[in-house]
Design an enzyme around this catalytic site. Structure first.
Site, PDB file in Angstrom:
ATOM      1  CE1 TYR A 193     -16.851  16.111  24.328  1.00  0.00           C
ATOM      2  CE2 TYR A 193     -18.180  14.726  25.785  1.00  0.00           C
ATOM      3  CZ  TYR A 193     -16.947  15.156  25.332  1.00  0.00           C
ATOM      4  OH  TYR A 193     -15.794  14.639  25.882  1.00  0.00           O
ATOM      5  CG  HIS A 250     -12.015  20.853  23.510  1.00  0.00           C
ATOM      6  ND1 HIS A 250     -11.178  19.953  24.119  1.00  0.00           N
ATOM      7  CD2 HIS A 250     -11.261  21.493  22.579  1.00  0.00           C
ATOM      8  CE1 HIS A 250      -9.965  20.049  23.605  1.00  0.00           C
ATOM      9  NE2 HIS A 250      -9.992  20.973  22.654  1.00  0.00           N
ATOM     10  CE  LYS A 265     -14.006  19.860  30.195  1.00  0.00           C
ATOM     11  NZ  LYS A 265     -13.791  20.021  28.764  1.00  0.00           N
TER      12      LYS A 265
END
Length: 394
Positions: A320, A331, A362
């Site tokens: 993060y 997210h 991601k």
């Protein structure tokens, strides 16, 4: 009438108006004297397949052969010819001019690694302008691929059914913006595979996103935080965490008191302090990988990013970049897998990691980590190189 080529060594020479016909107008080959050009085997095969060459003579005074014979002969004579041809033809069909990059076929003026097979130029540019878009390394599905040195390359992986998947390899350094400083002191108990802090301040979890609360619906205990061993080792190395009675893997209890002056920020753990105790436990439960994971964890925290376990995604960490509170948690942006500096990927492994990361929105980052002095060496001086790999559509 289409011209005929003549194989000389590992190159195909074409005379007549070949320079104007093939090199100047479409970027094939490299010029020789007059209007003659020299083609690599891959380029010659592509022109044969398109019907732009009438044939290639494999020996002096021999009759020219067509695409099929030339392809088979070249596959036997040249390293990985078949997979390189497939990638070359695919990129040509996508509208790119390409140059072979392996010696003796340097790609224009591009400075590329020896492992690069082709350079593909920006659309609209030619080998003469040298504006390289993709330095392409061709990889077969069953080959192994060294992780070191991949930054800046385009990987073209050819599977067993001749489908091609492209990946972009870039530098993947992670920089965060989380503003949180841990408290000056925490007291914890070292268990077999984690550390419990019984009276942790609220911000440790809520703002720093360290650990996981030990709570339940009818909990009578408040403020208890479970830290992973890598979190605890990092906090101890920074002089924040001390240990009271600890429980070993076999249930034996002992006391690891905070040593005076031990574990200040930026220092290596002493051999008998709390950081050393947690690291020793980490090595007991995880082996040599613990040191590398701890080194990467500390690099991420130092960059103001928050690393948490990536177990659910098959990675070492998820990260993060900016955490204000856990209640308003964004997210995670990256999946990080820690590997040895000399790690070799299998293309299937690489494809699985990248596909999974893309599926959960991601970025897949590999931390190539070498410990100074080997395993058990310096954490602060560990050599960590970041490698980000993602799918690419040329």
């Amino acid at each position: 009438m289409q011209p005929t080529g003549h194989l000389r060594g590992d190159a195909v020479r074409v005379a007549g108006d070949a320079r104007q016909r093939f090199h100047d107008s479409r970027g094939y080959g490299r010029p020789l004297e007059g209007n003659e050009i020299s083609l690599s085997r891959v380029e010659a095969a592509h022109l044969l397949f398109r019907g732009d060459l009438a044939g290639v003579s494999l020996a002096p005074d021999a009759d020219p052969v067509g695409f099929e014979r030339f392809f088979v002969e070249s596959a036997a004579a040249a390293d990985r010819f078949a997979v390189r041809y497939l990638v070359y033809a695919d990129l040509r069909d996508r509208g790119f001019y390409l140059s072979p990059a392996r010696e003796p076929w340097p790609g224009g003026t591009a400075d590329v690694a020896d492992a690069v097979d082709f350079v593909a130029y920006e659309r609209g540019s030619t080998p003469d302008t040298g504006d390289v878009k993709y330095p392409v390394q061709v990889v077969g599905e069953r080959e192994s691929l060294p992780a070191a040195g991949l930054v800046g390359r385009t990987l073209a992986v050819v599977d067993e059914e001749s489908d091609i998947t492209y990946f972009a390899a870039t530098g993947g350094a992670i920089e965060g913006a989380t503003e949180y400083e841990p408290p000056e002191r925490l007291d914890g108990v070292l268990l077999s595979d984690r550390v419990v802090v019984w009276d942790a301040p609220e911000g440790l979890y809520e703002r720093g996103f360290y650990g996981q609360p030990l709570t339940g619906r009818a909990a009578a205990v408040e403020g208890a935080i479970q830290l992973s061993l890598v979190e605890a080792a990092s906090l101890a190395a920074d002089g924040v965490l001390s240990l009271s009675a600890s429980i070993g893997a076999a249930g034996d209890g002992h006391v690891g008191e905070r040593a005076a002056g031990d574990g200040h920020v930026g220092e290596e753990p002493t051999t008998d302090g709390p950081a050393a105790a947690v690291v020793a436990r980490g090595r007991d439960v995880e082996g040599e990988r613990f040191d590398r994971r701890l080194a990467v964890y500390r690099r991420l925290r130092a960059a103001d990013a928050v690393p948490k376990t990536g177990f659910k995604f098959g990675a070492d960490f998820r990260t993060y970049l900016e955490v204000e509170t856990v209640e308003d948690l964004p997210h995670s942006e990256h999946l990080v897998r820690v590997v040895d500096a000399d790690h070799r990927f299998s293309p299937r492994e690489l494809s699985l990691d990248v596909r999974l990361a893309g599926g959960v929105r991601k970025e897949m980052v590999f931390a190539l980590t070498a410990m100074t002095g080997g395993e058990g060496g310096s954490l602060e001086n560990a050599d960590v190189k970041w490698l980000s790999i993602g799918r690419l559509t040329p």
